[in-house]
Design an enzyme around this catalytic site. Structure first.
Site, mmCIF file in Angstrom:
data_model
loop_
_atom_site.group_PDB
_atom_site.id
_atom_site.type_symbol
_atom_site.label_atom_id
_atom_site.label_comp_id
_atom_site.label_asym_id
_atom_site.label_seq_id
_atom_site.Cartn_x
_atom_site.Cartn_y
_atom_site.Cartn_z
ATOM 1 N N GLU A 139 2.148 1.699 -3.364
ATOM 2 C CA GLU A 139 1.032 2.097 -4.232
ATOM 3 C C GLU A 139 0.763 3.595 -4.058
ATOM 4 O O GLU A 139 0.569 4.321 -5.036
ATOM 5 C CB GLU A 139 -0.229 1.286 -3.872
ATOM 6 C CG GLU A 139 -1.407 1.577 -4.799
ATOM 7 C CD GLU A 139 -2.703 0.877 -4.381
ATOM 8 O OE1 GLU A 139 -2.704 0.129 -3.386
ATOM 9 O OE2 GLU A 139 -3.721 1.099 -5.067
ATOM 10 N N CYS A 187 -8.425 -2.256 4.029
ATOM 11 C CA CYS A 187 -8.299 -3.389 4.973
ATOM 12 C C CYS A 187 -9.628 -3.832 5.544
ATOM 13 O O CYS A 187 -9.759 -4.954 6.001
ATOM 14 C CB CYS A 187 -7.414 -3.017 6.156
ATOM 15 S SG CYS A 187 -5.804 -2.462 5.666
ATOM 16 N N GLU A 202 -13.285 -13.061 -6.183
ATOM 17 C CA GLU A 202 -12.048 -12.459 -6.692
ATOM 18 C C GLU A 202 -10.891 -12.599 -5.715
ATOM 19 O O GLU A 202 -9.740 -12.377 -6.076
ATOM 20 C CB GLU A 202 -12.286 -10.986 -7.059
ATOM 21 C CG GLU A 202 -12.655 -10.064 -5.906
ATOM 22 C CD GLU A 202 -14.145 -10.059 -5.565
ATOM 23 O OE1 GLU A 202 -14.852 -11.004 -5.955
ATOM 24 O OE2 GLU A 202 -14.585 -9.110 -4.896
ATOM 25 N N LYS A 250 -15.493 -10.142 7.561
ATOM 26 C CA LYS A 250 -14.426 -10.987 7.001
ATOM 27 C C LYS A 250 -14.970 -12.338 6.550
ATOM 28 O O LYS A 250 -14.402 -12.981 5.686
ATOM 29 C CB LYS A 250 -13.318 -11.191 8.027
ATOM 30 C CG LYS A 250 -12.586 -9.916 8.428
ATOM 31 C CD LYS A 250 -11.358 -9.652 7.583
ATOM 32 C CE LYS A 250 -10.663 -8.354 7.991
ATOM 33 N NZ LYS A 250 -9.908 -7.767 6.878
ATOM 34 N N CYS A 302 -10.707 -2.047 14.388
ATOM 35 C CA CYS A 302 -10.964 -3.479 14.587
ATOM 36 C C CYS A 302 -11.110 -3.863 16.054
ATOM 37 O O CYS A 302 -11.764 -4.859 16.362
ATOM 38 C CB CYS A 302 -9.842 -4.294 13.970
ATOM 39 S SG CYS A 302 -9.504 -3.826 12.279
ATOM 40 N N SER A 316 -7.423 1.595 -2.391
ATOM 41 C CA SER A 316 -6.189 0.871 -2.655
ATOM 42 C C SER A 316 -6.566 -0.485 -3.228
ATOM 43 O O SER A 316 -7.553 -1.091 -2.807
ATOM 44 C CB SER A 316 -5.416 0.691 -1.355
ATOM 45 O OG SER A 316 -4.511 -0.382 -1.490
ATOM 46 N N GLU A 330 0.833 -1.197 0.000
ATOM 47 C CA GLU A 330 0.000 0.000 0.000
ATOM 48 C C GLU A 330 0.874 1.256 0.000
ATOM 49 O O GLU A 330 0.556 2.250 -0.653
ATOM 50 C CB GLU A 330 -0.919 -0.022 1.236
ATOM 51 C CG GLU A 330 -2.186 0.773 1.070
ATOM 52 C CD GLU A 330 -3.202 0.441 2.163
ATOM 53 O OE1 GLU A 330 -4.108 -0.363 1.886
ATOM 54 O OE2 GLU A 330 -3.081 0.968 3.288
ATOM 55 N N GLU A 355 -16.148 -11.565 3.242
ATOM 56 C CA GLU A 355 -14.986 -11.246 2.402
ATOM 57 C C GLU A 355 -14.279 -12.518 1.930
ATOM 58 O O GLU A 355 -13.918 -12.645 0.755
ATOM 59 C CB GLU A 355 -14.007 -10.370 3.195
ATOM 60 C CG GLU A 355 -12.803 -9.913 2.390
ATOM 61 C CD GLU A 355 -11.736 -9.260 3.267
ATOM 62 O OE1 GLU A 355 -11.512 -9.732 4.401
ATOM 63 O OE2 GLU A 355 -11.117 -8.278 2.823
#
Lengths: 578, 167
Positions: free
Chosen positions: A283, A300, A367, A359, A504, A320, A280, A362
Site C-alpha cells: 500500500e 495496527c 465494519e 482491541k 503494545c 493505512s 501495508e 475494535e
C-alpha cells in the site's frame, strides 16, 4: 549540577540538589511507602503515605515532592510517622469498597499490599460510604468509583500522557469522584479505550470488562471450533503474572498452556503481522508511486485509530486501510482456513489474546466483519489469560515448550517485533527496501527507529529515493507530531503510531506493574528486549520470506492489495469528530 | 429537573462569550489561567453553566470538557442548573446543625420539591446548603435572597415560603 549532603535514617549521602527525598531514600535502599506516586506521571502528594520527619520542620512533609537541601536530616521510620501513615490509610480504607476476596485486583492491589505492609488491623472509622453505580457501558473499561482512592494517576495519564482528557476530578470533599464530564457514561465521551488508566490504577476502580466466561463457554461447547491467536507483546509479559522476571519470553509455555486450556488451534498473530506488512508495504509503495495520500500512517493500534477518529479526523485518509493484524487473522481463519478444513465459519469462535483493551472495542466494530461474521469474536487481555491459566491449575512455570499450529502459526522476526514501538516500521522497511531495490539488505536492523524515545525520525535510502519516516508512541506524542505536520514544520512519507507509550508491550491489557518497579525499571525497554531477541533468534526475519505468507497468496489471496485482500484485509474509518 | 438550554434564544449571549474568550486568549496567558475568568463571566451571563456553554468554552480554549466540568463542580460559585428567582440558603454550620438545620432543609426539600443544589421546576426557588454564615446567635438560620430568617422553627417554614410563592 550542585551536590548537597543529606542524612536519611542516619545514613549520609551526597546527592544532586534536584533530587527528592523519596528518590534519595530509594537509592539508599530505604523504602518509604507510596500509594498515589507514579514516577513521571503522578507526583502530587495526594495520599500522604510518604510522609517523613524532617529536622526543623513542625509538620510531616511528603517525601515524593520534597526537594533535598544541604544539611537536611530526615527520619522515615519514627513512631510519629508510622502512626500518621496508618491513620491516613485507615481513613482512606474507611471509604473503600473492601470486598477484596471477590475483587479483580485481589493479590495485586497496591492498596491491599500497603495495608498489609503498614500493619492495618482495624479500621476504626465507620461512616458514610460512597455507593455509586458501576459504569459498565463500554466493551473495554469498567469504572467503579466505590473502589477509587482518588490518587489521580488515571486523570494525569489520560490528560498529560495520552492528551485525551476524558477523566477529571469532579465535585469536592466527600462527594469527590473521578470521572467524565456531566457524569456521562464512558461510552458517551471521546475515550479512546487505550486502557492506560487501567494500567496505572493501583486498585480495581478501573478495570477491563472481562470476557473470560464467554471463552470458557465456547471451550465447553463441542459444536464450536475454538481458535486462539496471541499478539507478539503477550509472550514477553505473561510470565510476569507467574513471578518470572520482567521481559522473560514464554512463547513455548504460552502455546502449551493454551492447548491445555482446550483451544482447538493455537495460531500466532505474528503470522498476521507478516501479512499486514505485505499489505501495508505494498500500500505504501502504491501511494508513493501513484500520488496517494501521504504520509501514510499505520493502523495496527485501535487506541490510536479511535484517537484519530475523534480528534484528528482530517488525517483519516492518511491511515493505512489495513485492518490490524489480529483482525486480519480472524478474517483469514474464517475464510481460507475454514475452506481448507471444511469447517463452517459460523462454527468458528476466534479468540484473540491481546496486550490491549481497545482491541475489545475494535473486535466489535461492524465494519470488521466478512459475510456478517465478525472477524474476531472475543478479545482477552494478557491478564485475563493469566487468570484462566491459574483457574485451570496449570503449572505454567514448569510447562514444556510447544510450537504454534501449522500454517497460520508460522511467522518471522519481522512479525514478532510488532509489539515494540518502532517494530512495525522496521518490519515494513525490511520488506519495502528489498521490494524496491530488488537486492537483499546487508543489515536488516533499523536501529534509528528502535528505543523508547517519544518521537523518532529517520531518512531511509531506498534505491534512488529517500523515504522520510517517523515513529511515535503514546497519543500525546502523536498529537505533538500531527500538530507539527499540520503547521508544515514536518514532512514524512510514512509514520508508525502506537496508542500506548512503549507500544503494545506496555499496552493497557498487560500485567500490572507496581509503582516501585516503574521507578526502578524501564518496563518498555525490558519487555521489548525479549521481542528483539526472539527476532534475532529466528532464521527468517523478513515478512515477504515467510513461506506460509507466500503460500497463502499463491493459494488464496492472489497478490498483496489485490481484490481478495481488499475484501478481507482492509477497512475504512469513521469520522467521530464534532 | 432538566433545563433546556436554547442556543438560538441565547445567541447574543454566546456571541458575547466568544468575544470574552477571544479577549482572554489575546492576553497570551496559559490555558489553565484563562479558564477561571471565562467561567466566571459565563456564570454571570447565563446564570449557570450548562453543557452547551461548557462545550463552547472547551472547544475555544482547547481545554478538555471533563476538566472544565471538574472546575465547575469544585467551586460553589458555579452552578450547573439555573438559579431560581429566589435563592434559599440554609446554614449547615455547626451551631445551626445542632439546632436542627437538617430538618429545615428536609422540610424545604419536601415543600418545594427541590433538592439541595437544585432549582424548582417553575424556576422560582433554588436551594443551597451553606457553611457558617457567622450568625450563630440566630441559629438555625436561613436566607432567601437578601432576607434573613433566624431562630427558625420548623412549623414557620411553610408560611415563610408561601410569602415568596405568592409574590
Amino acid at each position: 549540577m550542585n551536590k548537597v549532603t543529606i542524612t536519611i535514617d542516619n545514613q549520609q549521602i551526597q546527592v544532586s540538589e534536584n533530587s527528592t527525598v523519596l528518590e534519595v531514600a530509594r537509592e539508599l535502599g530505604i523504602d518509604i511507602p507510596t500509594l498515589c506516586y507514579l514516577k513521571d506521571i503522578n507526583e502530587v502528594a495526594a495520599c500522604r503515605m510518604c510522609i517523613v520527619e524532617v529536622e526543623g520542620m513542625g509538620t510531616l512533609p511528603t517525601a515524593c515532592v520534597l526537594n533535598v537541601w544541604d544539611g537536611m536530616v530526615v527520619k522515615t521510620n519514627t513512631k510519629k510517622v508510622r502512626e500518621a501513615r496508618k491513620g491516613t490509610l485507615e481513613l482512606l480504607l474507611s471509604n473503600h469498597d473492601r470486598e477484596c476476596l471477590t475483587c479483580m485486583r485481589n493479590g495485586n492491589c497496591e492498596l491491599q499490599t500497603l495495608s498489609d505492609e503498614l500493619g492495618i488491623s482495624d479500621i476504626g472509622f465507620e461512616g458514610e460510604k460512597t455507593n455509586k453505580p458501576i459504569d459498565m457501558s463500554s466493551p473495554s473499561i469498567v469504572r467503579d468509583v466505590n473502589k477509587c482512592i482518588l490518587c489521580g494517576r488515571c486523570v494525569n495519564v489520560c490528560n498529560d500522557i495520552q492528551a485525551v482528557g476524558v477523566l477529571s476530578f469532579r465535585n469536592r470533599g466527600f462527594e469527590t469522584t473521578v470521572g467524565t464530564a456531566f457524569e456521562k457514561d464512558i461510552i458517551d465521551v471521546p475515550c479512546i479505550k487505550c486502557g492506560q488508566c487501567i494500567a496505572v490504577c493501583p486498585v480495581a476502580a478501573l478495570r477491563e470488562k472481562t470476557d473470560i466466561d464467554y471463552v470458557w463457554d465456547a471451550l465447553e461447547d463441542e459444536t464450536k471450533h475454538v481458535v486462539v491467536q496471541t499478539a507478539p507483546a503477550v509472550r514477553v509479559a505473561l510470565g510476569e503474572e507467574f513471578d518470572l522476571e520482567m521481559g522473560t519470553s514464554v512463547t513455548g509455555r504460552m502455546v502449551t498452556s493454551l492447548r491445555r486450556l482446550g483451544f482447538d488451534k493455537v495460531f500466532d498473530t505474528d503470522f498476521a503481522a507478516d501479512l499486514t506488512i505485505m499489505e501495508e508495504g505494498y500500500e505504501l509503495l502504491s501511494r508513493l508511486e501513484n500520488g496517494g495520500t501521504l504520509p501514510m500512517i499505520t493502523s495496527c493500534s485501535p487506541g490510536w485509530i479511535k484517537f484519530c477518529e475523534h480528534y484528528y479526523p482530517d488525517f483519516l485518509d492518511n491511515l493505512s486501510t489495513c485492518k490490524s493484524p489480529h483482525q486480519m487473522m480472524g478474517a483469514v481463519v474464517k475464510s481460507y482456513y475454514a475452506q481448507k478444513n471444511n469447517i463452517d465459519p459460523k462454527d468458528i469462535v476466534m479468540v484473540s489474546i491481546m496486550p490491549c483493551i481497545a482491541k475489545k472495542f475494535e473486535a466489535g466494530r461492524e465494519e470488521l466483519s466478512v459475510n456478517n461474521l465478525q472477524d474476531v469474536d472475543c478479545v482477552l487481555t494478557t491478564r485475563e489469560l493469566a487468570k484462566m491459566i491459574k483457574e485451570s491449575r496449570i503449572d505454567f512455570v514448569n510447562l514444556p515448550d510447544e510450537d504454534f499450529d501449522e500454517v497460520l502459526g508460522e511467522s518471522t522476526g519481522a512479525g514478532v517485533i510488532f509489539g515494540a514501538t518502532g517494530g512495525v516500521m522496521e518490519a515494513a522497511l525490511r520488506t519495502v527496501a528489498e521490494v524496491v531495490t530488488g537486492d537483499k539488505l546487508e543489515k536488516i536492523e533499523f536501529d534509528q527507529v528502535r528505543g523508547t524515545q517519544g518521537i523518532k525520525e529517520a531518512a531511509i535510502e531506498l534505491g534512488d529515493k529517500t523515504v522520510k519516516v517517523a515513529v511515535v508512541h503514546g497519543t500525546g506524542n502523536a498529537k505533538k507530531l500531527l500538530e507539527m505536520i499540520k503547521a508544515g514544520e514536518k514532512e514524512y512519507h510514512f509514520i508508525e503510531i502506537m496508542g500506548c507509550q512503549g507500544g503494545c508491550v506496555t499496552g493497557g491489557g498487560q500485567p500490572h506493574i507496581s509503582a516501585k518497579d516503574r521507578m526502578t525499571k524501564n518496563v518498555m525497554a525490558e519487555r521489548a528486549k525479549g521481542l528483539y531477541s526472539e527476532d534475532t533468534a529466528k532464521t527468517i526475519r523478513k515478512s515477504h520470506e515467510n513461506p506460509m505468507i507466500k503460500k497463502i497468496y499463491e493459494e488464496f489471496l492472489g497478490k498483496p492489495n489485490g481484490h481478495k485482500s481488499h475484501e478481507l484485509l482492509h477497512t475504512h474509518y469513521i469520522n467521530r469528530g464534532e | 429537573m432538566d433545563f433546556k438550554f436554547d442556543l438560538d434564544e441565547n445567541k447574543e449571549k454566546i456571541d458575547k462569550l466568544m468575544e470574552i474568550i477571544e479577549e482572554v486568549k489575546s492576553k497570551n496567558i496559559s490555558k489553565k489561567a484563562s479558564l477561571m475568568p471565562v467561567l466566571h463571566d459565563a456564570q454571570k451571563m447565563f446564570g449557570y453553566l450548562p453543557i452547551e456553554v461548557q462545550s463552547i468554552i472547551s472547544e475555544q480554549l482547547n481545554v478538555p470538557l471533563a476538566e472544565i466540568y471538574g472546575v465547575a463542580t469544585f467551586y460553589s460559585q458555579f452552578s450547573l442548573v439555573p438559579k431560581g428567582e429566589y435563592e434559599i440558603g440554609v446554614c449547615l454550620g455547626t451551631a445551626c446543625y445542632v439546632k436542627g438545620a437538617q430538618a429545615i432543609i428536609d422540610k424545604i426539600t419536601a415543600d418545594l420539591e427541590v433538592k439541595v443544589g437544585g432549582t424548582s421546576s417553575d424556576s422560582k426557588f433554588s436551594l443551597i446548603a451553606t457553611r457558617c454564615i457567622g450568625a450563630c446567635g440566630l441559629a438555625p438560620i436561613m436566607t432567601i435572597n437578601e432576607d434573613v430568617y433566624g431562630k427558625l422553627k420548623l412549623e414557620e417554614i411553610s408560611d415563610i415560603l408561601k410569602k415568596y410563592k405568592d409574590k
